[in-house]
Scaffold this motif. Structure first.
Motif, short mmCIF file in Angstrom:
data_model
loop_
_atom_site.label_atom_id
_atom_site.label_comp_id
_atom_site.label_asym_id
_atom_site.label_seq_id
_atom_site.Cartn_x
_atom_site.Cartn_y
_atom_site.Cartn_z
N ARG A 67 0.75 -1.02 0.01
CA ARG A 67 0.05 0.00 0.17
C ARG A 67 0.98 1.24 0.05
NH1 ARG A 67 -4.52 -1.58 -0.40
NH2 ARG A 67 -5.52 -3.16 0.50
N PRO A 68 0.55 2.26 -0.70
CA PRO A 68 1.45 3.24 -0.77
C PRO A 68 1.27 4.21 0.81
CG PRO A 68 -0.49 3.64 -2.30
CD PRO A 68 -0.34 2.33 -1.76
N ALA A 69 2.14 4.96 1.06
CA ALA A 69 1.92 5.63 2.45
C ALA A 69 0.68 6.25 2.15
CB ALA A 69 3.15 6.53 2.51
N PRO A 70 -0.15 6.45 3.18
CA PRO A 70 -1.39 6.99 3.30
C PRO A 70 -1.33 8.37 3.14
CG PRO A 70 -0.99 5.91 5.50
CD PRO A 70 0.23 5.62 4.59
N ASP A 71 -0.28 8.95 3.32
CA ASP A 71 -0.30 10.29 3.24
C ASP A 71 0.36 11.13 2.22
OD1 ASP A 71 2.02 9.20 4.44
OD2 ASP A 71 2.57 10.59 5.83
N VAL A 72 0.99 10.36 1.33
CA VAL A 72 1.28 10.64 0.00
C VAL A 72 0.68 10.26 -1.41
CG1 VAL A 72 3.73 10.41 0.94
CG2 VAL A 72 2.85 8.61 -0.57
N GLU A 73 0.87 11.09 -2.45
CA GLU A 73 0.15 10.92 -3.60
C GLU A 73 1.01 10.92 -4.71
OE1 GLU A 73 -3.11 13.11 -6.41
OE2 GLU A 73 -2.73 13.86 -4.45
N VAL A 74 1.02 10.02 -5.46
CA VAL A 74 1.85 9.88 -6.78
C VAL A 74 1.46 10.71 -7.72
CG1 VAL A 74 3.06 8.31 -8.23
CG2 VAL A 74 2.83 7.64 -5.87
N ALA A 91 4.14 26.42 -8.34
CA ALA A 91 3.83 26.92 -7.24
C ALA A 91 2.54 26.43 -6.53
CB ALA A 91 3.64 28.38 -7.22
N VAL A 92 1.76 25.87 -7.40
CA VAL A 92 0.35 25.60 -6.86
C VAL A 92 0.41 23.95 -6.53
CG1 VAL A 92 -0.83 27.23 -8.26
CG2 VAL A 92 -0.27 24.93 -9.33
N GLU A 93 1.55 23.30 -6.76
CA GLU A 93 1.29 21.65 -6.55
C GLU A 93 2.01 21.57 -5.07
OE1 GLU A 93 0.10 19.34 -8.03
OE2 GLU A 93 -0.38 20.34 -10.09
N GLU A 94 1.50 20.44 -4.36
CA GLU A 94 2.09 20.04 -3.28
C GLU A 94 2.83 18.71 -3.68
OE1 GLU A 94 1.49 20.39 0.32
OE2 GLU A 94 0.92 22.64 -0.44
N PHE A 95 3.98 18.65 -2.95
CA PHE A 95 4.34 17.13 -3.29
C PHE A 95 4.98 16.65 -2.06
CE2 PHE A 95 8.29 14.90 -4.44
CZ PHE A 95 7.90 14.04 -5.37
N ASN A 96 4.04 15.90 -1.50
CA ASN A 96 4.24 15.01 -0.07
C ASN A 96 5.12 13.74 -0.34
OD1 ASN A 96 2.83 17.39 1.15
ND2 ASN A 96 1.13 16.33 0.62
N GLU A 147 8.15 11.88 -11.78
CA GLU A 147 6.94 11.16 -11.26
C GLU A 147 7.38 10.78 -9.95
OE1 GLU A 147 4.49 8.64 -13.76
OE2 GLU A 147 4.90 7.06 -12.22
N GLY A 148 6.49 11.05 -8.82
CA GLY A 148 6.88 10.31 -7.48
C GLY A 148 5.79 11.05 -6.49
N PRO A 149 5.91 10.68 -5.25
CA PRO A 149 7.07 9.98 -4.59
C PRO A 149 6.49 8.41 -5.04
CG PRO A 149 5.93 10.54 -2.75
CD PRO A 149 5.03 11.30 -4.06
N LEU A 150 7.86 7.89 -4.97
CA LEU A 150 7.89 6.42 -5.20
C LEU A 150 8.52 5.65 -3.95
CD1 LEU A 150 8.42 6.56 -8.88
CD2 LEU A 150 6.33 6.22 -7.78
N GLY A 151 8.47 4.24 -3.93
CA GLY A 151 9.01 3.33 -3.15
C GLY A 151 8.67 3.19 -1.72
N GLN A 152 9.26 2.00 -1.04
CA GLN A 152 8.87 1.66 0.46
C GLN A 152 9.89 2.03 1.26
OE1 GLN A 152 8.54 -1.51 -1.93
NE2 GLN A 152 6.80 -0.11 -2.93
N PHE A 153 10.77 2.55 0.88
CA PHE A 153 12.07 2.85 1.86
C PHE A 153 11.98 4.17 2.34
CE2 PHE A 153 16.54 4.15 2.48
CZ PHE A 153 16.97 3.06 3.08
N TRP A 154 11.32 3.98 3.42
CA TRP A 154 10.97 5.13 4.30
C TRP A 154 11.14 4.83 5.91
CZ3 TRP A 154 6.32 3.82 1.88
CH2 TRP A 154 5.32 3.26 2.67
N PHE A 155 11.46 5.77 6.87
CA PHE A 155 11.94 5.74 8.06
C PHE A 155 10.67 5.07 9.00
CE2 PHE A 155 12.76 7.04 12.21
CZ PHE A 155 13.84 6.31 12.61
#
Ligand code: FES
Length: 352
Positions: free
Chosen positions: A92-99, A125-130, A190-198
């Motif tokens: 499952r992608p991290a719930p708080d991020v959108e690719v 400027a209008v884009e969020e990238f979490n 394109e991102g964020p991607l991957g399952q390598f997170w703290f």
């Protein structure tokens, strides 16, 4: 076109001619486990229940003959020859991020080492990238190709996205970045991607092991911990060839002095430094330095990021020192699949 059915979820997708199963799954929006996409890290290993597949470049380095005999395959390299039923899990992608797929502009480029560029990208400027520290993004190239780079900054570091790019080729994307790109160049990511997170919820202290620019995602995690005022003990081993490749050595030494519980242990693998700048620190392979200091690893979460050979050595050696496999997280992007193929002498004609 071969149809792939995932077990146990029953999700179905099709592969294009010559398209690896993993690539087809990602294209279909199914986030199967993966990391290097180069056949080395084994993150994408899955069991093939029925059907035929092939590896056009031969058996990848990340799977043994025994594993293959046991019915396993590396989905990032496997091409389906028939319909397949594949036992794997969707992450499952991290719930708080959108690719997202977004245009961006190079804001700044800092040469931090001979072959490493810190690249700062500005988003609209209008884009969020979490994203979560440790994740990566893909830079989209012509012909549908892409290159993956870990994000080196923490989310709170401002609107710029920082990447640390090692020059991996003369004429490919990284060569162009060093030779002809400049501030203002437009890119698409394109991102964020991957399952390598703290894993913040873990009670165990993190042990970061980075090789070369594999330091970048660990840096993002470290910066996040520092920014959040998190006081848990953190140990970072950073392996590099020579002193100039430890391109944030001074900042890390400062941090070690200022933040109780942070331990920085650089390890050089290259030839001894010249007399003008003698190296008095550790030498050798970074994973061996970890094991020499910490022969019992059961009490740690290990985050390893670096060249495939380093990640393979850790995957092989650390469990023998008590590290449960579920406490090992790894990432490996130092080489794109086309570069790996060249190194292995199996590049298809025209690959760069
Ligand atoms: S993602 Fe397939 S081996 Fe790394």
């Amino acid at each position: 076109m071969p149809q792939i059915t995932l077990v146990p979820t029953g999700q179905i997708f099709v592969t294009e001619p010559g398209e690896p199963v993993l690539a087809a799954a990602l294209r279909a929006g199914l986030n199967l486990p993966h990391s290097c996409k180069g056949g080395h890290c084994a993150s994408c290993r899955a069991r093939i229940l029925t059907g035929e597949f092939a590896y056009p470049r031969g058996r990848p380095a990340g799977i043994t003959a025994d594993e293959e005999q046991g019915g396993y395959a590396l989905l990032c390299q496997a091409i389906a020859l028939t319909d397949l039923r594949v036992e794997t899990r969707e992450v499952r992608p991290a719930p708080d991020v959108e690719v997202k797929s977004l245009p961006c502009r190079i804001e700044r480029m800092d040469r931090v080492a001979d072959d490493v560029m810190a690249l700062f990208l500005r988003l609209p400027a209008v884009e969020e990238f979490n994203y979560r520290p440790g994740q990566y993004l893909d830079v989209m190239l012509s012909g549908g190709r892409r290159r993956s780079f870990s994000i080196a900054g923490a989310p709170g570091d401002g609107r710029l996205i920082e990447l640390h790019v090692r020059r991996a080729s003369q004429s490919g994307f990284t060569g162009q970045l060093f030779d002809s790109m400049h501030s203002g160049t437009l890119l698409r990511i394109e991102g964020p991607l991957g399952q390598f997170w703290f894993r913040t919820e873990s009670p165990r202290p993190p042990l970061f092991v980075g090789g070369g620019t594999g330091y970048a995602p660990l840096r993002a995690m470290l910066r996040q911990l520092v920014a959040a005022g998190d006081r848990r003990p953190v140990t970072l081993y950073w392996g590099a060839r020579g002193v100039p490749d430890l391109y944030e050595h001074a900042w890390l030494e400062d941090l070690q002095r200022q933040r109780p519980g942070f331990s920085y242990r650089p390890v050089l693998s290259g030839p001894p430094a010249d007399d003008a700048a003698p190296w008095t620190g550790r030498s050798g392979l970074v994973h061996e330095a970890v094991l020499a200091d910490l022969p019992e690893l059961a009490g740690f979460d290990v985050y390893a990021s670096g060249p495939p050979a380093m990640v393979e050595a850790i995957r092989e050696a650390f469990p023998r020192h008590g590290l449960p496999r579920e406490q090992l997280f790894f990432d490996s992007f130092d080489y794109a699949p086309d570069t790996l193929a060249k190194l292995q002498g199996t590049a298809p004609p025209g690959a760069q």
